[in-house]
Design a protein around this motif. Structure first.
Motif, short mmCIF file in Angstrom:
data_model
loop_
_atom_site.label_atom_id
_atom_site.label_comp_id
_atom_site.label_asym_id
_atom_site.label_seq_id
_atom_site.Cartn_x
_atom_site.Cartn_y
_atom_site.Cartn_z
N LEU A 267 0.82 -1.21 0.00
CA LEU A 267 0.00 0.00 0.00
C LEU A 267 0.85 1.26 0.00
CD1 LEU A 267 -2.75 -1.11 2.56
CD2 LEU A 267 -2.93 -1.06 0.07
N SER A 268 1.98 1.23 0.72
CA SER A 268 2.89 2.38 0.72
C SER A 268 3.42 2.63 -0.68
CB SER A 268 4.05 2.15 1.69
OG SER A 268 3.60 2.08 3.03
N ALA A 269 3.82 1.55 -1.36
CA ALA A 269 4.33 1.69 -2.72
C ALA A 269 3.27 2.28 -3.65
CB ALA A 269 4.81 0.34 -3.25
N ALA A 270 2.04 1.79 -3.53
CA ALA A 270 0.95 2.31 -4.35
C ALA A 270 0.69 3.79 -4.03
CB ALA A 270 -0.32 1.48 -4.11
N PHE A 271 0.74 4.12 -2.76
CA PHE A 271 0.55 5.50 -2.32
C PHE A 271 1.62 6.41 -2.90
CE2 PHE A 271 1.34 8.70 1.13
CZ PHE A 271 0.15 9.38 1.02
N PHE A 272 2.88 5.97 -2.84
CA PHE A 272 3.98 6.77 -3.37
C PHE A 272 3.87 6.96 -4.89
CE2 PHE A 272 6.81 5.18 0.32
CZ PHE A 272 6.38 6.23 1.12
N VAL A 273 3.40 5.93 -5.58
CA VAL A 273 3.27 6.02 -7.04
C VAL A 273 2.30 7.13 -7.43
CG1 VAL A 273 2.30 4.83 -9.06
CG2 VAL A 273 3.92 3.64 -7.57
N LEU A 274 1.26 7.32 -6.65
CA LEU A 274 0.22 8.28 -7.01
C LEU A 274 0.53 9.71 -6.61
CD1 LEU A 274 -2.96 6.16 -6.14
CD2 LEU A 274 -1.98 6.61 -8.39
N LEU A 275 1.58 9.92 -5.82
CA LEU A 275 1.91 11.27 -5.37
C LEU A 275 2.57 12.06 -6.49
CD1 LEU A 275 3.31 10.54 -1.80
CD2 LEU A 275 1.10 11.54 -2.39
N PRO A 276 2.33 13.37 -6.55
CA PRO A 276 2.96 14.19 -7.60
C PRO A 276 4.48 14.24 -7.45
CG PRO A 276 1.81 15.57 -6.00
CD PRO A 276 1.43 14.16 -5.69
N ARG A 277 5.17 14.29 -8.57
CA ARG A 277 6.63 14.36 -8.60
C ARG A 277 7.13 15.80 -8.72
NH1 ARG A 277 5.08 9.43 -7.36
NH2 ARG A 277 6.58 7.82 -7.90
N ARG A 278 6.31 16.68 -9.16
CA ARG A 278 6.74 18.06 -9.41
C ARG A 278 6.39 18.95 -8.23
NH1 ARG A 278 2.08 20.74 -10.38
NH2 ARG A 278 0.27 19.50 -11.04
#
Length: 375
Positions: A267-278
């Motif tokens: 779930l942490s990995a999925a959460f991190f994937v969806l966060l903005p990079r910019r």
């Protein structure tokens, strides 16, 4: 304790090394995690009377503190601490802990008529400050061993079998989350994030998969809510109680924690994937998560203890309202006016306390215990 800046990529021989740069993703991740912390505490009273609130609560409580521990570990060093780093442990962790424990004792005495200071039992959210201190104390020793992740996993799982390791100095919770902190350090130590482009590489199918993972877990929290209540899953997510206290007297109870740790990682990995990079308009607030962390419990305390958050109906109205209010609290407490007023409490800088006061006055910034750099 290092800043939330990525090291510059290696340069060719003879070239001038590029300066470190601040990576927006980490500030976005840190602020998103602290919003979930406030949200969890904000809706906690609703879960006793509302199944929807309970399922919503479980959906992010399964991973938000493990994710925070991973971030904290990523910006930690296992090398012997310098004098400056040792001073920062005192000023960024120990002193705020003592200050806010005293404030909590005064608050409880004024409100409840009783407030006996006990620094061995952290008040409400202060356990994480002690956890950060213990993490940094243990990490250099773990780093000396072969297979530090395996040892950290053994400690995190094994501590649940020891009933007399309890909340004193938040030791049970700290050791329960040690694996996630060590994993964060290991990712940085082996340059995993840069080598595999885990921040930059985010194709559409990966985002869809991440969204599907989080959505499926949210559905599972709702659909099997009676099961989760029966096994008291909420308290398993705290990593605080022994297996026996949670009703897991069987020898294989540690296996259930391993499953939950795997779930938290997914779930942490999925959460991190969806966060903005910019950079976004709120990215810079990720540098000030300790203000939110230390102050939000005082904002929520009167509402929690007065009982006004119990039996709120209809849920379809009050759950969104409290969610919005919780997010607003996170933004408010990380704002510049609040930081200006409460800086002496959250960021004490008692130069008079040290034989070498220049250790805390020489630089224009210090490090947040969670890894962020505060200007």
């Amino acid at each position: 304790m290092s800043s939330a800046q990525e090291p510059a990529p290696p340069t060719t021989t003879g070239s001038i090394p590029r300066a470190r740069r601040r990576v927006p993703f980490w500030d976005n991740a840190r602020f998103a995690c602290i919003v979930l912390v406030v949200l969890g505490h904000g809706i906690q009273r609703l879960i006793y009377d509302s199944d929807i609130s309970y399922a919503f609560y479980l959906s992010f409580y399964a991973f938000h503190m493990p994710a925070f521990a991973i971030i904290s570990g990523y910006f930690s060093k296992a090398s012997p601490p310098t004098k400056k780093q040792m001073v920062r442990v005192l000023t960024d962790i120990l002193l705020p802990y003592l200050i806010f424990e005293l404030l909590w004792s005064v608050t409880k005495w004024l409100v409840e008529g009783q407030g006996s200071p006990n620094i061995t039992q952290p008040s409400w959210t202060l356990w994480f400050l002690l956890a950060l201190g213990i993490f940094r104390l243990v990490l250099p020793y773990l780093a000396l061993l072969r297979w530090p992740l395996l040892w950290a996993m053994a400690i995190s799982v094994g501590v649940g079998y020891i009933a007399n390791v309890d909340s004193t100095f938040s030791l049970s919770r700290t050791l329960g989350l040690l694996f996630f902190f060590t994993l964060g350090w290991w990712l940085r130590e082996h340059d995993i994030v840069r080598r595999f482009q885990l921040i930059d590489y985010r194709p559409w199918w990966l985002r869809v998969t991440a969204l599907a993972v989080l959505a499926f877990w949210a559905f599972a929290c709702w659909f099997w809510l009676d099961v989760w209540k029966t096994i008291d899953l909420r308290h398993w997510f705290f990593y605080e109680d022994s297996y026996a206290d949670l009703g897991g007297e069987q020898w294989w109870a540690g296996g259930f924690r391993i499953v939950l740790m795997g779930l938290a990682l997914l779930l942490s990995a999925a959460f991190f994937v969806l966060l903005p990079r910019r950079n976004t308009w709120w990215t810079h607030l990720g540098q000030y998560t300790m203000y939110v962390y230390l102050l939000h419990s005082f904002v929520l305390y009167p509402f929690r203890e007065s009982g006004v958050l119990r039996s709120l109906d209809p849920t379809w109205l009050w759950l969104p309202v409290i969610t919005v209010v919780s997010v607003a609290i996170a933004f408010l407490l990380s704002s510049k006016p609040v930081r200006t007023v409460f800086r002496p409490l959250v960021e004490p800088r008692p130069a008079w306390l040290f034989r070498e006061p220049e250790l805390i006055t020489a630089e224009g910034h210090r490090n947040d215990p969670t890894g962020s750099r505060r200007s």
